[in-house]
Design a protein around this motif. Structure first.
Motif, short mmCIF file in Angstrom:
data_model
loop_
_atom_site.label_atom_id
_atom_site.label_comp_id
_atom_site.label_asym_id
_atom_site.label_seq_id
_atom_site.Cartn_x
_atom_site.Cartn_y
_atom_site.Cartn_z
N ALA A 273 0.84 -1.19 0.00
CA ALA A 273 0.00 0.00 0.00
C ALA A 273 0.88 1.24 0.00
N GLU A 274 0.51 2.22 -0.80
CA GLU A 274 1.26 3.47 -0.91
C GLU A 274 0.42 4.61 -0.38
N THR A 275 0.99 5.46 0.46
CA THR A 275 0.27 6.66 0.87
C THR A 275 0.10 7.57 -0.35
N GLY A 276 -0.95 8.36 -0.33
CA GLY A 276 -1.19 9.23 -1.48
C GLY A 276 -2.13 10.35 -1.12
N ASN A 277 -2.58 11.07 -2.14
CA ASN A 277 -3.47 12.21 -1.94
C ASN A 277 -4.90 11.89 -2.36
N ALA A 278 -5.24 10.60 -2.30
CA ALA A 278 -6.61 10.12 -2.49
C ALA A 278 -7.12 10.29 -3.92
N ALA B 32 -5.72 1.53 -7.24
CA ALA B 32 -5.89 2.69 -6.37
C ALA B 32 -7.31 2.74 -5.85
N PHE B 33 -7.47 3.40 -4.70
CA PHE B 33 -8.79 3.69 -4.17
C PHE B 33 -9.20 5.09 -4.66
N ALA B 34 -10.47 5.24 -5.02
CA ALA B 34 -10.97 6.54 -5.44
C ALA B 34 -12.48 6.57 -5.26
N ALA B 35 -13.03 7.77 -5.10
CA ALA B 35 -14.47 7.92 -4.96
C ALA B 35 -15.15 7.72 -6.31
N ALA B 36 -16.36 7.19 -6.26
CA ALA B 36 -17.09 6.85 -7.48
C ALA B 36 -17.28 8.05 -8.39
#
Length: 325
Positions: free
Chosen positions: A69-74, A90-94
């Motif tokens: 897992a990498e930290t990021g700016n979402a 990556a995780f991201a909002a729909a």
């Protein structure tokens, strides 16, 4: 390239070590990155747990899959990483993924047509956090106050703009601060910031930490202005922050939520995406043991709020288990 750095599993994933484990002898090693968010949110700890889960349970012929897992700016930054092929997932909002794929909003003129969905995760709760002794009871009370909205151009920053517009205000009515979740709660503690707008799985670690030493309240987001916002951003749905989510929150709070999506890009192989999709949705019970949001992840809702194309590897898994939109 993020994918070729020396592998270091996130410390946030360590609680999983005693819960899952499988010895895999392999001829080759394949690296799989997950871009998450800041350490004060929910993306980061869940991403670390998921990386550990994949590393221990994902099955590929003659291959050891090592995830990190990498930290990021979402959401927005993560989507841009995917667009450049600089990380595998990556995780991201729909709503951000939808805008990117369509080339609208913050992606106007920069359509991102290579992104693909792995699956939906959990609802992210919009939390407008203030100190309990503030006179901020509704969104309009932010006029003349300072509020953290995250990095300019982020999904969080965009949401604040949409909320301001829906309430008949302008950004000039506020004093904006661009701190991370963790930084913003520190400023609230010190009296240097009036409010923080946080969209994350609740309970959110930074808010939990703030509430442990200071009395807080979460301002409701409801009424006609919110209905107006939802006309523009239908991915934001009515939600309830349950009483007891944080110390001092004794009543349910009406607010909004947007579903978090696990995404990838079209250059990642079908075999890898099939393996990680299967690893996630067949081990959600394990995630639920180490984080409350893990309990809300289910294969049954894996395609909810997904408007971008589903990666063929993930689609293969959903077909096998009979999950359709």
């Amino acid at each position: 390239m993020l994918t070729r750095r020396t592998l270091m599993l996130s410390a946030a994933a360590l609680p999983l070590a005693g819960l899952v484990g499988k010895s895999v002898s392999a001829q080759t090693r394949s690296f799989f990155g997950i871009a998450t968010g800041g350490t004060g949110g929910t993306y980061y700890p869940l991403g670390g747990m998921l990386a550990q889960l994949i590393s221990n349970t994902a099955e590929l012929p003659n291959t050891k899959l090592s995830a990190t897992a990498e930290t990021g700016n979402a959401s927005v930054a993560n989507t841009k990483l995917l667009s450049r092929g600089e990380i595998e997932s990556a995780f991201a909002a729909a709503d951000i993924l939808d805008a990117a794929y369509k080339g609208i909003g913050q992606f106007e003129g920069n359509k991102v047509d290579n992104i693909r969905a792995i699956g939906a995760l959990y609802p992210e709760t919009v939390q407008l956090v203030v100190r309990a002794d503030s006179n901020i009871e509704k969104f309009e009370d932010l006029a003349g106050k300072s509020i953290s909205s995250g990095s300019p151009g982020s999904g969080q920053w965009q949401l604040l703009g949409d909320l301001v517009e829906a309430h008949g205000m302008s950004r000039d009515d506020l004093s904006e601060d661009f701190s991370s979740f963790s930084q913003s709660v520190e400023k609230i503690k010190d009296g240097n910031l009036d409010a923080s707008l946080i969209t994350a799985g609740a309970p959110t670690s930074s808010v939990t930490e703030l509430a442990s030493g200071h009395e807080i309240k979460v301002v409701p987001l409801n009424g006609p202005a919110i209905a107006k916002l939802q006309e523009k951003q239908p991915y934001y749905v009515n939600s309830i922050l349950p009483a007891g989510s944080y110390k001092g929150i004794d009543k349910d709070v009406e607010t909004l939520a947007v579903r978090a999506i696990w995404a990838t890009h079209d250059s990642v192989s079908d075999d890898i995406i099939y393996a990680v999709t299967k690893a996630l949705y067949e081990n959600t019970e394990t995630l639920g043991k180490v984080h409350p949001k893990g309990k809300e992840i289910s294969a049954k809702t894996a395609l909810e709020s997904v408007s971008i194309p589903v990666h063929p590897g993930a689609a293969k898994y959903y077909k096998e288990i009979g999950v359709t939109k």
